[in-house]
Design a protein around this motif. Sequence first.
Motif, PDB file in Angstrom:
ATOM      1  N   ARG A  26       4.806   6.405  -2.858  1.00  0.00           N
ATOM      2  CA  ARG A  26       4.060   7.171  -1.850  1.00  0.00           C
ATOM      3  C   ARG A  26       3.134   8.158  -2.522  1.00  0.00           C
ATOM      4  O   ARG A  26       3.571   8.897  -3.427  1.00  0.00           O
ATOM      5  N   ASN A  27       1.876   8.186  -2.129  1.00  0.00           N
ATOM      6  CA  ASN A  27       0.995   9.210  -2.681  1.00  0.00           C
ATOM      7  C   ASN A  27       1.036  10.445  -1.783  1.00  0.00           C
ATOM      8  O   ASN A  27       1.725  10.474  -0.771  1.00  0.00           O
ATOM      9  N   THR A  28       0.291  11.450  -2.182  1.00  0.00           N
ATOM     10  CA  THR A  28       0.388  12.725  -1.466  1.00  0.00           C
ATOM     11  C   THR A  28      -0.160  12.647  -0.051  1.00  0.00           C
ATOM     12  O   THR A  28       0.109  13.523   0.770  1.00  0.00           O
ATOM     13  N   LEU A  31       0.415   7.658   1.936  1.00  0.00           N
ATOM     14  CA  LEU A  31       0.083   6.234   1.841  1.00  0.00           C
ATOM     15  C   LEU A  31       1.050   5.556   0.880  1.00  0.00           C
ATOM     16  O   LEU A  31       1.197   5.984  -0.263  1.00  0.00           O
ATOM     17  N   TRP A  32       1.700   4.501   1.368  1.00  0.00           N
ATOM     18  CA  TRP A  32       2.663   3.768   0.534  1.00  0.00           C
ATOM     19  C   TRP A  32       1.993   2.539  -0.058  1.00  0.00           C
ATOM     20  O   TRP A  32       1.257   1.844   0.644  1.00  0.00           O
ATOM     21  N   PHE A  40      -0.881  -7.112  -3.320  1.00  0.00           N
ATOM     22  CA  PHE A  40      -0.778  -5.660  -3.432  1.00  0.00           C
ATOM     23  C   PHE A  40      -1.132  -5.076  -2.068  1.00  0.00           C
ATOM     24  O   PHE A  40      -2.186  -5.374  -1.511  1.00  0.00           O
ATOM     25  N   ILE A  41      -0.253  -4.252  -1.547  1.00  0.00           N
ATOM     26  CA  ILE A  41      -0.397  -3.806  -0.156  1.00  0.00           C
ATOM     27  C   ILE A  41      -0.287  -2.288  -0.056  1.00  0.00           C
ATOM     28  O   ILE A  41       0.516  -1.669  -0.760  1.00  0.00           O
ATOM     29  N   SER A  42      -1.095  -1.710   0.817  1.00  0.00           N
ATOM     30  CA  SER A  42      -0.957  -0.302   1.147  1.00  0.00           C
ATOM     31  C   SER A  42      -0.535  -0.181   2.598  1.00  0.00           C
ATOM     32  O   SER A  42      -1.005  -0.946   3.448  1.00  0.00           O
ATOM     33  N   VAL A  51      -0.226   0.655   9.736  1.00  0.00           N
ATOM     34  CA  VAL A  51      -1.559   0.190   9.372  1.00  0.00           C
ATOM     35  C   VAL A  51      -1.544  -0.164   7.895  1.00  0.00           C
ATOM     36  O   VAL A  51      -1.118   0.647   7.066  1.00  0.00           O
ATOM     37  N   GLY A  52      -1.990  -1.348   7.596  1.00  0.00           N
ATOM     38  CA  GLY A  52      -1.908  -1.794   6.219  1.00  0.00           C
ATOM     39  C   GLY A  52      -3.213  -2.342   5.705  1.00  0.00           C
ATOM     40  O   GLY A  52      -4.136  -2.636   6.466  1.00  0.00           O
TER      41      GLY A  52
END
Length: 283
Positions: A26-28, A31-32, A40-42, A51-52
């Motif tokens: 997880r970023n700040t 967003l995972w 590669f998925i966000s 939402v990806g």
Amino acid sequence: MRFEVEVAPMDLDLTLGCGQTFRWRRNTNGLWSGVLGDQFISLKQNGPRIVGEAAPGGRCVGESVLELLRAQDDIGRIQRTLRRDPVLALGMKRMKGLRIVKLDEWECLISYVLATYANIPRIMKMVDALAVNYGQRIARGAHAFPDRRRLSKSTTKELTKLGLGYRAGYIKELCELVDDQTLHSLSAAPYENLRRELIELPGVGEKVADCVSLFGFGRLESFPIDLWIERALARLYKKKGSYRALRAFAARRFGEYAGYAQEYLYHNERMHAREQECAFSEE
DNA sequence: GCCCAGGAGTGTG
DNA sequence: CACACTCATGGG
């Protein structure tokens, strides 16, 4: 390619961050990012929607995410069943969005063999090292988790050097012993048979077999007992004993959804240790 | 530096 | 069955 799926109830931070899975970060901004198959998925949560984003041309990525998050699980039904236990009934509602994940069987097996006697940051580091060194390179410098064929190219010496320690030998043996046919046949086996056969694999004892049954093969009746669960059972239920005894206790008490009970107890116990908000308490 | 970690394998009483 | 010991190492 952007996509959107609906999963409810859902708490992405809890589900991906509670220590069931080791390759999601997880970023700040909340967003995972992670890898499913060769994608590669966000992911970002927006209420009941996830939402990806994936690389262009990624097929059925939405379905993969729904599978990962076990979108089909009826959490209402699961919690109504587990509510019969007064301890769980106390604060389980707060964890409605914590879902068991469904991981790839091979990745799950390797990951949880690595997980023995290591803390979560270190496990993430080991799993990541396997991906970076042996996995296929995909989008944005990310790497897929190496399949058996790719991981077989490693040597015990290399694996030890990557920080796996005594686990390196187990990984090499698993590459020799476990092929797709094995995994396919295990997928169809009844839970007790699956568990028994997993335990026969090198580096797989009762606890790892239960984790792989639960997170890899999706058997919700499985109840892995690690140090945190031992503490939770002792603190909240005054229950101590051998793995066999604790497992029997959990099976009687939590039944077909013992896996969810386990994840609630596991998360709760770790929060309790950090003196943070925890839902179940002995008082 | 110290203690701990999503334990397993092996040997012994 | 219950213990005891070893394994190898990074994280907090």
